[in-house]
Design a protein around this motif. Structure first.
Motif, mmCIF file in Angstrom:
data_model
loop_
_atom_site.group_PDB
_atom_site.id
_atom_site.type_symbol
_atom_site.label_atom_id
_atom_site.label_comp_id
_atom_site.label_asym_id
_atom_site.label_seq_id
_atom_site.Cartn_x
_atom_site.Cartn_y
_atom_site.Cartn_z
ATOM 1 N N VAL A 232 0.854 -1.184 0.000
ATOM 2 C CA VAL A 232 0.000 0.000 0.000
ATOM 3 C C VAL A 232 0.893 1.238 0.000
ATOM 4 O O VAL A 232 1.641 1.483 0.952
ATOM 5 C CB VAL A 232 -0.937 0.025 1.218
ATOM 6 N N SER A 233 0.814 2.027 -1.051
ATOM 7 C CA SER A 233 1.643 3.222 -1.187
ATOM 8 C C SER A 233 1.097 4.325 -0.278
ATOM 9 O O SER A 233 -0.051 4.743 -0.415
ATOM 10 C CB SER A 233 1.656 3.690 -2.647
ATOM 11 N N LEU A 306 -6.768 2.805 22.009
ATOM 12 C CA LEU A 306 -7.364 3.871 21.204
ATOM 13 C C LEU A 306 -7.206 3.647 19.696
ATOM 14 O O LEU A 306 -7.632 4.491 18.907
ATOM 15 C CB LEU A 306 -6.728 5.212 21.588
ATOM 16 N N GLY A 307 -6.597 2.543 19.312
ATOM 17 C CA GLY A 307 -6.394 2.283 17.894
ATOM 18 C C GLY A 307 -5.307 3.144 17.277
ATOM 19 O O GLY A 307 -5.359 3.456 16.075
ATOM 20 N N LEU A 308 -4.317 3.517 18.076
ATOM 21 C CA LEU A 308 -3.247 4.383 17.603
ATOM 22 C C LEU A 308 -1.900 3.663 17.502
ATOM 23 O O LEU A 308 -0.897 4.301 17.190
ATOM 24 C CB LEU A 308 -3.104 5.603 18.522
ATOM 25 N N ASP A 309 -1.880 2.369 17.783
ATOM 26 C CA ASP A 309 -0.654 1.605 17.560
ATOM 27 C C ASP A 309 -0.521 1.334 16.064
ATOM 28 O O ASP A 309 -1.482 1.491 15.292
ATOM 29 C CB ASP A 309 -0.676 0.301 18.354
ATOM 30 N N ALA A 310 0.670 0.951 15.632
ATOM 31 C CA ALA A 310 0.938 0.820 14.199
ATOM 32 C C ALA A 310 -0.011 -0.159 13.495
ATOM 33 O O ALA A 310 -0.560 0.170 12.433
ATOM 34 C CB ALA A 310 2.393 0.429 13.977
ATOM 35 N N PRO A 311 -0.240 -1.372 14.021
ATOM 36 C CA PRO A 311 -1.167 -2.293 13.331
ATOM 37 C C PRO A 311 -2.584 -1.729 13.213
ATOM 38 O O PRO A 311 -3.240 -1.895 12.174
ATOM 39 C CB PRO A 311 -1.133 -3.553 14.200
ATOM 40 N N ALA A 314 -2.636 0.987 10.542
ATOM 41 C CA ALA A 314 -2.560 0.378 9.214
ATOM 42 C C ALA A 314 -3.894 -0.250 8.832
ATOM 43 O O ALA A 314 -4.352 -0.136 7.678
ATOM 44 C CB ALA A 314 -1.444 -0.659 9.179
ATOM 45 N N HIS A 315 -4.543 -0.899 9.793
ATOM 46 C CA HIS A 315 -5.854 -1.502 9.520
ATOM 47 C C HIS A 315 -6.893 -0.429 9.199
ATOM 48 O O HIS A 315 -7.712 -0.598 8.276
ATOM 49 C CB HIS A 315 -6.308 -2.329 10.720
ATOM 50 N N ALA A 316 -6.853 0.680 9.938
ATOM 51 C CA ALA A 316 -7.788 1.769 9.675
ATOM 52 C C ALA A 316 -7.592 2.315 8.262
ATOM 53 O O ALA A 316 -8.557 2.666 7.562
ATOM 54 C CB ALA A 316 -7.606 2.875 10.696
ATOM 55 N N ALA A 317 -6.341 2.372 7.801
ATOM 56 C CA ALA A 317 -6.047 2.864 6.469
ATOM 57 C C ALA A 317 -6.587 1.928 5.394
ATOM 58 O O ALA A 317 -7.238 2.367 4.444
ATOM 59 C CB ALA A 317 -4.534 3.040 6.290
ATOM 60 N N THR A 318 -6.341 0.626 5.555
ATOM 61 C CA THR A 318 -6.834 -0.324 4.543
ATOM 62 C C THR A 318 -8.356 -0.414 4.566
ATOM 63 O O THR A 318 -8.994 -0.569 3.513
ATOM 64 C CB THR A 318 -6.223 -1.714 4.766
ATOM 65 N N ASP A 319 -8.945 -0.254 5.739
ATOM 66 C CA ASP A 319 -10.405 -0.254 5.836
ATOM 67 C C ASP A 319 -10.989 0.957 5.129
ATOM 68 O O ASP A 319 -12.021 0.855 4.432
ATOM 69 C CB ASP A 319 -10.805 -0.255 7.317
ATOM 70 N N LEU A 320 -10.333 2.098 5.266
ATOM 71 C CA LEU A 320 -10.806 3.309 4.611
ATOM 72 C C LEU A 320 -10.666 3.197 3.090
ATOM 73 O O LEU A 320 -11.536 3.646 2.342
ATOM 74 C CB LEU A 320 -10.043 4.522 5.135
ATOM 75 N N ILE A 321 -9.592 2.598 2.632
ATOM 76 C CA ILE A 321 -9.398 2.374 1.203
ATOM 77 C C ILE A 321 -10.507 1.487 0.655
ATOM 78 O O ILE A 321 -11.097 1.761 -0.394
ATOM 79 C CB ILE A 321 -8.009 1.753 0.928
#
Length: 324
Positions: A232-233, A306-311, A314-321
């Protein structure tokens, strides 16, 4: 000046992974003492926290220019305001939650009127404290951004903290500077050219963007590394100055992506304002502390909750995509 790399026409500032970055011991202390030698008008005012905010070395080096006011943050800001109006450059040092909530009226009326240089150095920002709401300043950037004439800076690491402090003493007006104490990683390489109001591109990409400030940018870089490994770029824009805010640059960066993530609070609001006013067609998601009082615990625990750790980022980003 830190070397930059050109990619797709954009200058990228190189970074080191936080896990392997060199550690700087008390960068604020070293820089404030350095400035004390070159700026005789610089004074430090503390509210009984000199040991815990890395200003004890300044007190030892310049005892006649160090003022301890005790556990009285409102008085701290009033004294700092008076010093600023009489030709000194005061650095008022305390925890961020005490500076922005307990002493807000004095910050506005005593410190921020008159357009004199004065710096609030605010430690334990956001969720970096192990205590609960009494010490968590999750709203400090939003509060300070609303004060007329206030410059608001949130450095990412040891290198930028030192560079921002050097820049802050030349700002013609009040400055709110988030501080990191003790051992702080140097993710950016010195010497660093810090310009108040400027953004810094740290990653270039095309699939998803992170817009961060302070420690949040370091966390975004961790997530970007995971996303790049997954193909994922990812772009990362660091916004160390929340006011004055470079809305045009933020909107231009965000406009290169279909989706972007940022932080709830002062930065997230500023980003949403800039994107909406520019008419940028990008879906934004704000992450961070929701509409609740914060929990207590170590930073790694709170980041995961809070969902602010790296995994999680990253999951929030792929979910948004995927949602697009």
């Amino acid at each position: 000046m830190t070397e930059t790399v050109l990619t797709s026409g954009h200058a990228i500032t190189p970074t080191k992974p936080a896990s392997t970055a060199p550690i700087v011991d008390a960068p604020f202390a070293a820089t404030i003492v350095e400035l004390g030698h070159s700026r005789p008008e610089l004074v430090v005012v503390s509210a009984d926290l000199s040991k815990y905010t890395d200003v004890a070395p300044f007190a030892a080096a310049f005892p006649d220019r160090f003022f301890q006011v005790g556990m009285a943050e409102q008085n701290l800001m009033g004294i700092a305001g008076g010093l600023a109006k009489t030709g000194f450059i005061p650095v008022a040092v305390t925890y961020c939650v005490f500076a922005t909530r307990r002493a807000n009226d004095q910050v506005q009326m005593a410190l921020s009127t008159g357009h004199h240089t004065a710096i609030i150095a605010a430690f334990l920002p956001g969720i970096t404290t192990p205590f609960r709401a009494s010490h968590q300043g999750n709203d400090d950037l939003a509060i300070m951004r609303a004060i007329p004439g206030m410059t608001v800076i949130d450095p990412m690491d040891a290198t930028e903290l030192s560079a921002a402090l050097r820049a802050a003493v030349d700002v013609p007006g009040p400055v709110y500077l988030r501080g990191q104490r003790g051992r702080v990683p140097a993710i950016l390489s010195p010497p660093l050219d810090f310009r108040v109001g400027a953004t810094r591109l740290l990653r270039d990409g095309g699939d998803v963007a992170f817009i961060g400030t302070g420690l949040g940018t370091a966390w975004a870089l961790e997530a970007a590394d995971l996303l790049e490994q997954a193909g994922v770029s990812t772009g990362v824009l660091h916004v160390p100055t929340l006011k004055p805010f470079d809305g045009e640059e933020v909107a231009a960066f965000t406009g290169r992506f279909r989706v972007a993530l940022t932080i709830i609070g002062g930065l997230g609001s500023a980003v949403c304002e800039a994107v909406a006013e520019a008419g940028v067609a990008c879906r934004l998601r704000r992450l961070g502390v929701p509409d609740t009082w914060g929990e207590a615990g170590p930073l790694d625990y709170l980041r995961a909750r809070l969902g602010l750790d790296a995994p999680s980022l990253a999951h929030a980003a792929t979910d948004l995509i995927a949602s697009r």
